[in-house]
Design an enzyme around this catalytic site. Sequence first.
Site, PDB file in Angstrom:
ATOM      1  N   GLY A 176      24.003  -6.473   4.928  1.00 36.09           N
ATOM      2  CA  GLY A 176      23.213  -5.365   4.764  1.00 36.09           C
ATOM      3  C   GLY A 176      22.266  -4.965   5.817  1.00 36.09           C
ATOM      4  O   GLY A 176      22.485  -5.538   6.801  1.00 36.09           O
ATOM      5  N   THR A 218      19.248  -4.636   5.947  1.00 37.25           N
ATOM      6  CA  THR A 218      18.063  -5.678   6.194  1.00 37.25           C
ATOM      7  C   THR A 218      18.361  -6.980   6.753  1.00 37.25           C
ATOM      8  O   THR A 218      17.800  -7.537   7.643  1.00 37.25           O
ATOM      9  CB  THR A 218      17.156  -5.809   4.920  1.00 37.25           C
ATOM     10  OG1 THR A 218      17.040  -4.331   3.863  1.00 37.25           O
ATOM     11  CG2 THR A 218      15.776  -6.224   5.075  1.00 37.25           C
ATOM     12  N   LYS A 245      22.312  -6.567  -6.762  1.00 34.27           N
ATOM     13  CA  LYS A 245      22.715  -6.677  -5.327  1.00 34.27           C
ATOM     14  C   LYS A 245      24.315  -6.115  -5.351  1.00 34.27           C
ATOM     15  O   LYS A 245      24.683  -5.992  -6.407  1.00 34.27           O
ATOM     16  CB  LYS A 245      22.792  -8.194  -4.806  1.00 34.27           C
ATOM     17  CG  LYS A 245      21.279  -8.517  -4.609  1.00 34.27           C
ATOM     18  CD  LYS A 245      21.212  -9.978  -4.163  1.00 34.27           C
ATOM     19  CE  LYS A 245      22.020 -10.286  -2.793  1.00 34.27           C
ATOM     20  NZ  LYS A 245      22.044  -9.192  -1.921  1.00 34.27           N
ATOM     21  N   GLY A 268      26.434  -3.271  -0.689  1.00 29.98           N
ATOM     22  CA  GLY A 268      27.378  -3.194   0.340  1.00 29.98           C
ATOM     23  C   GLY A 268      28.704  -4.080  -0.067  1.00 29.98           C
ATOM     24  O   GLY A 268      29.656  -4.222   0.702  1.00 29.98           O
ATOM     25  N   GLU A 327      27.926 -13.460  -1.560  1.00 28.80           N
ATOM     26  CA  GLU A 327      26.430 -13.709  -1.747  1.00 28.80           C
ATOM     27  C   GLU A 327      26.050 -14.782  -2.814  1.00 28.80           C
ATOM     28  O   GLU A 327      25.190 -15.383  -2.393  1.00 28.80           O
ATOM     29  CB  GLU A 327      25.577 -12.338  -1.867  1.00 28.80           C
ATOM     30  CG  GLU A 327      26.020 -11.459  -0.716  1.00 28.80           C
ATOM     31  CD  GLU A 327      25.296  -9.701  -0.982  1.00 28.80           C
ATOM     32  OE1 GLU A 327      25.212  -9.205   0.121  1.00 28.80           O
ATOM     33  OE2 GLU A 327      25.300  -9.588  -1.977  1.00 28.80           O
TER      34      GLU A 327
HETATM   35  C1  5RP Z   1      25.169  -6.087  -0.144  1.00 27.73           C
HETATM   36  C2  5RP Z   1      23.799  -6.212  -0.844  1.00 27.73           C
HETATM   37  C3  5RP Z   1      22.526  -5.876   0.279  1.00 27.73           C
HETATM   38  O1  5RP Z   1      21.470  -6.990   0.070  1.00 27.73           O
HETATM   39  C4  5RP Z   1      22.144  -4.637  -0.649  1.00 27.73           C
HETATM   40  O2  5RP Z   1      22.890  -3.715  -0.579  1.00 27.73           O
HETATM   41  C5  5RP Z   1      20.753  -4.249   0.107  1.00 27.73           C
HETATM   42  O3  5RP Z   1      21.275  -3.622   1.387  1.00 27.73           O
HETATM   43  P1  5RP Z   1      20.096  -2.717   2.392  1.00 27.73           P
HETATM   44  O4  5RP Z   1      19.576  -4.222   3.042  1.00 27.73           O
HETATM   45  O5  5RP Z   1      21.101  -2.302   3.560  1.00 27.73           O
HETATM   46  O6  5RP Z   1      19.153  -2.041   1.810  1.00 27.73           O
HETATM   47  O7  5RP Z   1      23.716  -6.824  -1.846  1.00 27.73           O
HETATM   48  O8  5RP Z   1      26.001  -6.601  -0.816  1.00 27.73           O
END
Ligand code: 5RP
Length: 220
Positions: A29, A31, A94, A97, A103
């Site tokens: 993602g 972050t 979660k 993405g 994960e």
């Molecule tokens: C991906 C995830 C990410 O950690 C979640 O979607 C947060 O994304 P971002 O950091 O873009 O806000 O679980 O599968």
Amino acid sequence: MTQDELKQQAALLALDYVIEGKIVGVGTGSTANFFIDGLATMKDRIEGAVASSEASARRLAGHGIRLLDMNEVESLPVYIDGADEIDASLAMIKGGGGAQTREKIVAAVARTFVCICDASKKVERLGRFPLPIEVIPMARAQVSRELVRLGGRPVLRDGFITDNGNLILDVHDLAIDDPAGLEIAIDGIVGVVTSGLFAKRGADVLLLATADGVITYDRS
Ligand code: 5RP
């Protein structure tokens, strides 16, 4: 401060949790991408990284960070990843993405799960963010019926295929009163690969970036 600047602050602070000479688990993602970019500055001081998605693997490789296959790794000192929502017990939603299966696998072998978020992700109660569920394609309709029975409104993520070749159902309107119980119930539906609920194995540490600085919550 923008949301991206907050995400970057949390991500860079997570570098303090990386153990020199060891392998680090890396999430997926925007972050996590800030974390990967920061990790590049210390790539010669770590053994390598295990990625939770093809996208993160590409970004790590682009920085010249050594990638290890999950099957070569017995244990990981730390896993760093973002979340779509996180509550006070550090249970999370979660999968925004669509990477929640890998994960969850990487998180399962990690001793410490450090979640990195901007302040918008912290919630009183999980569930405003639709819960992503990875499903085997042939089970889509059956799993959807079961999710409706659980009170949800599943919506197929249009045109999206996971790294594992499966589909994502984003489930709206679920009442998540018991995150761990719901995680067990959903993961028990035949055809579900993995739900985006991370309650049985939640985060151990949350680095939450706010306008007043990064707040650390530690339940380890
Ligand atoms: C991906 C995830 C990410 O950690 C979640 O979607 C947060 O994304 P971002 O950091 O873009 O806000 O679980 O599968």
